[in-house]
Write a protein that holds these residues in place. Structure first.
Motif, short mmCIF file in Angstrom:
data_model
loop_
_atom_site.label_atom_id
_atom_site.label_comp_id
_atom_site.label_asym_id
_atom_site.label_seq_id
_atom_site.Cartn_x
_atom_site.Cartn_y
_atom_site.Cartn_z
N ARG A 1 0.85 -1.20 0.00
CA ARG A 1 0.00 0.00 0.00
C ARG A 1 0.89 1.26 0.00
O ARG A 1 0.65 2.19 -0.76
N ARG A 2 1.90 1.26 0.86
CA ARG A 2 2.81 2.41 0.93
C ARG A 2 3.57 2.59 -0.39
O ARG A 2 3.78 3.71 -0.85
N LYS A 3 3.94 1.48 -1.00
CA LYS A 3 4.66 1.53 -2.27
C LYS A 3 3.79 2.16 -3.36
O LYS A 3 4.25 3.01 -4.13
N ILE A 4 2.53 1.77 -3.43
CA ILE A 4 1.62 2.33 -4.44
C ILE A 4 1.41 3.82 -4.21
O ILE A 4 1.43 4.60 -5.16
N ILE A 5 1.22 4.19 -2.95
CA ILE A 5 1.04 5.62 -2.65
C ILE A 5 2.27 6.41 -3.07
O ILE A 5 2.17 7.44 -3.72
N ASN A 6 3.45 5.92 -2.70
CA ASN A 6 4.68 6.64 -3.04
C ASN A 6 4.98 6.64 -4.53
O ASN A 6 5.50 7.62 -5.05
N LEU A 7 4.67 5.56 -5.21
CA LEU A 7 4.96 5.48 -6.65
C LEU A 7 3.98 6.27 -7.51
O LEU A 7 4.39 6.88 -8.50
N VAL B 1 1.33 12.28 -8.73
CA VAL B 1 0.11 12.90 -9.27
C VAL B 1 -0.28 14.11 -8.43
O VAL B 1 -0.63 15.17 -8.97
N VAL B 2 -0.20 13.98 -7.10
CA VAL B 2 -0.52 15.12 -6.22
C VAL B 2 0.46 16.26 -6.47
O VAL B 2 0.07 17.44 -6.54
N LEU B 3 1.73 15.94 -6.63
CA LEU B 3 2.74 16.96 -6.93
C LEU B 3 2.43 17.66 -8.25
O LEU B 3 2.48 18.90 -8.32
N LEU B 4 2.09 16.89 -9.26
CA LEU B 4 1.75 17.47 -10.56
C LEU B 4 0.50 18.35 -10.47
O LEU B 4 0.46 19.46 -11.03
N LEU B 5 -0.51 17.89 -9.74
CA LEU B 5 -1.73 18.69 -9.58
C LEU B 5 -1.47 19.99 -8.82
O LEU B 5 -2.00 21.05 -9.18
N PHE C 1 -0.87 25.99 -9.16
CA PHE C 1 -0.03 27.20 -9.12
C PHE C 1 0.11 27.82 -10.50
O PHE C 1 0.06 29.04 -10.65
N ALA C 2 0.29 26.98 -11.51
CA ALA C 2 0.44 27.49 -12.88
C ALA C 2 -0.83 28.19 -13.32
O ALA C 2 -0.78 29.25 -13.96
N LEU C 3 -1.99 27.61 -13.03
CA LEU C 3 -3.26 28.23 -13.41
C LEU C 3 -3.50 29.54 -12.66
O LEU C 3 -3.97 30.53 -13.24
N GLY D 1 6.18 21.07 -12.29
CA GLY D 1 5.31 19.98 -11.85
C GLY D 1 5.62 18.68 -12.56
O GLY D 1 5.70 17.62 -11.94
N VAL D 2 5.80 18.77 -13.88
CA VAL D 2 6.12 17.57 -14.66
C VAL D 2 7.48 17.02 -14.24
O VAL D 2 7.63 15.80 -14.00
N LEU D 3 8.48 17.89 -14.14
CA LEU D 3 9.82 17.43 -13.74
C LEU D 3 9.82 16.91 -12.30
O LEU D 3 10.47 15.89 -12.01
N GLY D 4 9.11 17.57 -11.40
CA GLY D 4 9.02 17.12 -10.02
C GLY D 4 8.33 15.77 -9.90
O GLY D 4 8.78 14.90 -9.16
N ALA D 5 7.23 15.60 -10.63
CA ALA D 5 6.51 14.33 -10.59
C ALA D 5 7.36 13.20 -11.17
O ALA D 5 7.41 12.10 -10.62
N LEU D 6 8.07 13.49 -12.26
CA LEU D 6 8.94 12.49 -12.88
C LEU D 6 10.09 12.12 -11.94
O LEU D 6 10.39 10.94 -11.75
#
Length: 163
Positions: A28-34, A39-43, A48-50, A61-66
């Motif tokens: 469960r922790r692995k799925i949340i972290n992966l 996705v939360v970081l990207l959102l 902020f961008a909007l 956001g894209v680079l941080g999520a990646l």
């Protein structure tokens, strides 16, 4: 029934892999972290961008999520091996395990322990190992290559019959 074996680092890695693959909290922790965290970081960066009208937040956001996904992916991939890197003199030595009607006893040159059947957490096996869990996260790891195919099957049968 009595069996003697010596564990190696590969045996400890195999146990960690088996244990983590069958641990619901870890999965469960692995799925949340992966998946959830990137996705939360990207959102968050998209919001902020909007709100600011700056495209750089989308890129961040894209680079941080990646980066979050890749770091987590490689960290989880290496976790089982990392757990086995610490030398443990009570693991990497000769073990003698005795299976009886009362329970399981294990002894090494430096220690001995005995567990009744009720005191053991669980017993699991796969094609190459038998794992006798004495706590929720530790087990006696009996490798098939050390005891031989016939003894390995005899131990599995003795464990099944004795429980």
């Amino acid at each position: 029934m009595e069996v003697r074996y010596t564990n190696t680092k590969d045996d400890l890695v195999a146990f960690n892999d088996h244990h983590l693959a069958n641990s619901k909290p870890y999965q469960r922790r692995k799925i949340i972290n992966l998946y959830v965290t990137p996705v939360v970081l990207l959102l968050a960066f998209s919001v902020f961008a909007l709100s600011t009208g700056k495209v750089s937040f989308y890129i961040g956001g894209v680079l941080g999520a990646l980066a979050s996904y890749l770091w987590t992916f490689f960290a989880y991939k290496r976790y089982a091996r990392k757990c086995a890197e610490v030398f443990q003199k009570e693991v990497f030595c000769e073990h003698k395990v005795v299976i009886s009607d009362v329970g399981v006893s294990e002894s090494t040159a430096n220690s001995s322990s005995q567990f009744t059947w009720d005191a053991l957490e669980k017993i699991e096996s796969n094609e190459d190992y038998i794992f006798i869990y004495n706590t929720p996260a530790t087990a006696f790891v009996i490798p098939k290559r050390e005891v031989g195919k016939d003894s390995f099957e005899a131990v599995k049968l003795a464990l099944d019959n004795a429980q």
